[in-house]
Design an enzyme around this catalytic site. Structure first.
Site, PDB file in Angstrom:
ATOM      1  N   GLY A 360      10.608 -12.356  11.287  1.00  0.00           N
ATOM      2  CA  GLY A 360      11.393 -13.125  10.334  1.00  0.00           C
ATOM      3  C   GLY A 360      12.507 -12.375   9.647  1.00  0.00           C
ATOM      4  O   GLY A 360      13.086 -12.892   8.680  1.00  0.00           O
ATOM      5  N   SER A 681      -1.021   7.306   8.058  1.00  0.00           N
ATOM      6  CA  SER A 681      -0.418   7.453   6.734  1.00  0.00           C
ATOM      7  C   SER A 681      -1.426   7.389   5.597  1.00  0.00           C
ATOM      8  O   SER A 681      -1.033   7.325   4.436  1.00  0.00           O
ATOM      9  CB  SER A 681       0.639   6.359   6.524  1.00  0.00           C
ATOM     10  N   LYS A 724       6.438  -0.224   2.071  1.00  0.00           N
ATOM     11  CA  LYS A 724       5.389   0.279   1.179  1.00  0.00           C
ATOM     12  C   LYS A 724       5.862   0.321  -0.270  1.00  0.00           C
ATOM     13  O   LYS A 724       5.117  -0.049  -1.182  1.00  0.00           O
ATOM     14  CB  LYS A 724       4.947   1.668   1.644  1.00  0.00           C
TER      15      LYS A 724
END
Length: 792
Positions: A360, A681, A724
């Protein structure tokens, strides 16, 4: 005693789907226990007689008295025996019609008292007329079946003087339904029976007439086809005499004309000429004729020398990109750089761009904008879920139903040899026993090899170097390294809330107003309402769900306009949006205000954007090892083991009693266990949670962190920084720790986000712990201080 008054006491044999008429002979297979007992009882008597009665419902295996008709036929057993399978086979002959007057109790079979129920004659003029009409109808019905037998059967019944023999004899040779047969058996007079028989025969004659007409038409069609074949043969001979061409010859002449105008390369033209000569020698009825004809059609449909005039104008290209997409400055600059090279060197090979980003964010529409800016044709083909290599390379013509590959089919649709061709979802290619489609793409996307690409179906070299290839993907870790090496990756990050508001204002609302057919003033959202729409009804990196939600709102407004056209338009605030869309589907993320020791806030990247994850750790006295839960993948499990090993190795510097490791194990859990999680991560967050657990010092509740660690304490860079950081901001966390090498990624963030957030770059895990752990443990116990690293 008269015949009418005579009473018989006989066994009763129920029939499922048929009726036995007097004077008729009927073979039966008897299998039900009660029926077998009735037949055996009748066979043991000297007269061999029993009563045959039809069931009301033929599907019942165990009928009761109320399930049987009251009128049946007294019959005699002519033959009784068993077939090789052990089933009882009997032959019964009807004697006369009877009526049940009393049901007798019998454990093994039905037994009843019956009296004679003859069919009285009523000789009237109407009865005689009905009798003759019935005979005529019977003769007509039989003539459709067997014309020779019809006259004999009709003569047999013509001489019948007994009414019952005429009625029941005709009924026996007709294919009637059981209910109609029973109604005929129960008729009280000869005239009533004739009326029923006349009705049944009339319908049967109509059905037979229709069947005969259908058969006659079918025969006529067959004769017509034979006649047409003969006429075609004559027409062919006439055309040959006149020197005219047949349709097949005219078709081949047209194909020859197309071949002359196609402008094929010399190598291709020789191959096509040879195939065309084979086609001319084949008869039109041969199966290979149509295969070869389809192949030549496809070859001549391909754009061997047709190309669109590419108009590279950087000013117009920038205008088009800005019109279609908001922000994406770095991506637009990279695209314009490639277009500038094409403007300076039109013969340069087009680059292979790969747009990578969450769903999107505008990857497909960017390809359409590039095509519009260049003035080229745009074609798109999806590769998601593709397992068969032949879908790209095509099937060999030796197979039945062979087809060319998707690449050449897209070029045929485009009609030019230099379109903008988008290969969607390249990261979702499959691989199985049918081949590896990703390996096939290596040749297709390599400018050094695709100059002479050979499709299995075409089996001729086709130049793909003029095609502007664009691929899209949500992630790159599933794309094979050799394929990724052939593409230039352009990353599209997720949008912040402010960017989504601007995109909705510029593009989405206007588009949904057009699709809903609304006047612009009808969908007038205030800034607060639009922000509420973004935050409470969508959670995504892109804007696809946001556009669907705006479309849903536009449809509700459209319904109001249709139902009440006089209703005045009004600005839509938060209350109006909530009333139209109903219950909120997304709730804002909230940070934990108080964190116990062993809990650390981390940041994760997903295909739909960033997420805040709280990693929890507790000691387990009954275990000695590390337990990791939460549907974590192998990479995250390795990060947890590395973090645990680092904390144990640095226990003295962290002020941790080593006995804690010997006396108990540890359980690390990443919440939302129903969602699979993996990636490199989470090491920093897990290390912080473990250090917090063993030191008793809680982590700061306003700080989130991301990064991978090594056993020596280095903090390594990670991806998805923008998503993030946006997730941390959305949850109310205004302080983020991240690897120092990820500092350049902060430039992708909007200015207002950078102004609100505090970023702490770190190189080592000691710096992380110094920034996130409280100065004292929750219980107030003094700890050995952690060496603080240098923080930028």
């Amino acid at each position: 005693m008269t015949q009418r008054e005579k009473i018989w006491t006989l066994p009763v044999l129920p029939l499922r789907n048929t009726v036995l008429f007097p004077f008729a002979v009927l073979p039966l297979s008897v299998g039900r226990d009660r029926s077998v007992a009735a037949v055996e009882t009748a066979a043991s008597k000297s007269d061999n007689e029993l009563i045959v009665v039809a069931q009301r419902d033929g599907t019942q295996d165990e009928p009761r008295w109320e399930d049987l008709y009251r009128v049946g036929t007294r019959a005699v057993l002519r033959k009784v025996g068993r077939n090789p399978q052990g089933v009882l086979e009997v032959l019964v002959q009807g004697l006369d019609r009877v009526q049940i007057v009393e049901e007798l109790k019998e454990e093994r079979f039905f037994r009843a008292k019956v009296r004679a129920f003859p069919l009285p004659a009523d000789p009237t003029v109407e009865t005689e007329a009905l009798r003759r009409e019935v005979l005529d109808l019977a003769r007509k019905a039989l003539s459709f079946v067997n014309a020779e037998a019809a006259a004999g059967v009709a003569a047999l019944f013509q001489g019948a003087t007994e009414p019952a023999r005429l009625v029941y004899g005709l009924a026996s040779i007709l294919n009637l339904e059981p209910a109609k047969e029973q109604a005929l058996l129960e008729a009280r007079t000869f005239g009533e029976a004739l009326r029923l028989l006349h009705e049944y025969l009339s319908r049967e004659v109509q059905i037979l007439e229709v069947r005969h007409e259908i058969a006659r038409h079918a025969q006529t069609e067959i004769n017509r086809e034979q006649r047409e074949y003969l006429l075609r043969q004559q027409l062919k001979a006439i055309r040959e005499e006149l020197g005219e061409k047949s349709p097949e010859e005219a078709e081949l002449a047209l194909l020859r004309e197309r071949l002359a105008k196609a402008g094929l390369p010399e190598e291709v033209r020789r191959e096509v000429e040879r195939e065309f000569s084979r086609l001319e020698r084949l008869p039109a009825a041969a199966a290979e004729y149509h295969v070869l004809r389809s192949y030549l059609d496809f070859v001549l449909d391909l754009p061997w020398n047709r190309r669109s005039e590419s108009r590279v104008d950087l000013a117009r290209a920038r205008q088009v990109l800005d019109e279609d997409h908001f922000d994406l400055k770095d991506v637009k600059d990279r695209i314009l750089e490639h277009l500038a090279v094409l403007q300076l060197n039109p013969g340069a090979r087009a680059p292979i761009l790969c747009f990578v980003g969450p769903p999107g964010v505008g990857k497909t529409s960017l390809g359409q904008s590039i095509a519009r800016a260049l003035g080229r044709t745009f074609e798109r083909t999806s590769l998601g879920g593709l397992h068969d290599e032949a879908e790209l390379r095509g099937h060999r013509r030796t197979y039945i139903g062979a087809m060319p590959g998707r690449i050449l089919q897209a070029l045929r649709r485009a009609g030019v040899r230099n379109p903008v061709l988008m290969l969607d979802e390249v990261d979702k290619l499959g691989q199985d026993f049918r081949g590896d489609p990703a390996a096939a793409l290596l040749e297709i996307l390599d400018p050094a090899q695709n100059v002479a690409f050979r499709d299995n179906y075409l089996d001729l070299p086709f130049d793909l170097s003029q095609v502007f290839f664009i691929t899209t993907a949500n992630r790159t870790d599933t794309i094979p390294a050799p394929l990724l090496d052939r593409m230039e990756v352009l990353r599209l990050s997720g949008y912040s809330e402010e960017e989504k508001l601007e995109i909705a204002r510029r593009y989405l609302i206007a588009r949904q107003i057009r699709e809903a057919g609304l006047p612009p003033e009808r969908l007038n959202l205030t800034d607060e309402a639009l922000r509420y729409l973004v935050s409470r009804y969508t959670r995504e990196a892109g804007v696809r769900q946001l556009e669907r939600t705006i479309g849903r709102l536009a449809r509700k407004i459209a319904r109001e306009v249709v139902e009440d056209p006089s209703r005045p338009s009004r600005p839509l605030g938060v209350p109006e949006v909530r009333a139209l869309l109903g219950r909120e589907s997304v709730f804002p993320e909230e940070i934990r205000r108080e964190l116990p020791a062993g809990v650390a806030p981390g940041l994760a990247w997903t295909e739909t954007g960033g997420e805040v994850l709280y990693v929890e750790a507790v000691r387990l006295p009954d275990r000695k090892d590390l337990l990791v839960t939460g549907q974590v993948g192998p990479v995250m499990q390795e990060s947890a083991r590395a973090a645990w090993s680092f904390v144990q190795a640095q226990a003295d510097r962290l002020g941790i009693d080593r006995a804690l490791f010997r006396n108990a194990g540890v359980h690390v859990h990443v919440p939302a266990g129903a969602i699979p999680k993996d990636g490199p991560s989470a090491g920093v967050t897990i290390a912080a949670a473990l250090a917090s657990l063993y030191t008793g010092r809680p982590c700061r509740h306003d700080t989130a962190m991301t990064g991978e660690i090594t056993l020596t304490g280095l903090v390594l860079p990670v991806g998805g920084v923008k998503e993030k950081v946006l997730a941390a901001r959305r949850a109310g966390l205004r302080r983020v720790l991240l690897p120092r090498q990820n500092q350049p990624d902060l430039e992708e963030l909007p200015g207002e986000v950078r102004a609100e957030m505090t970023f702490v770059p770190v190189d080592r895990i000691e710096e992380v712990l110094a920034e996130v752990l409280a100065a004292e443990p929750a219980g107030g116990r003094a700890e050995v201080p952690i060496r603080r690293g240098k923080v930028a």
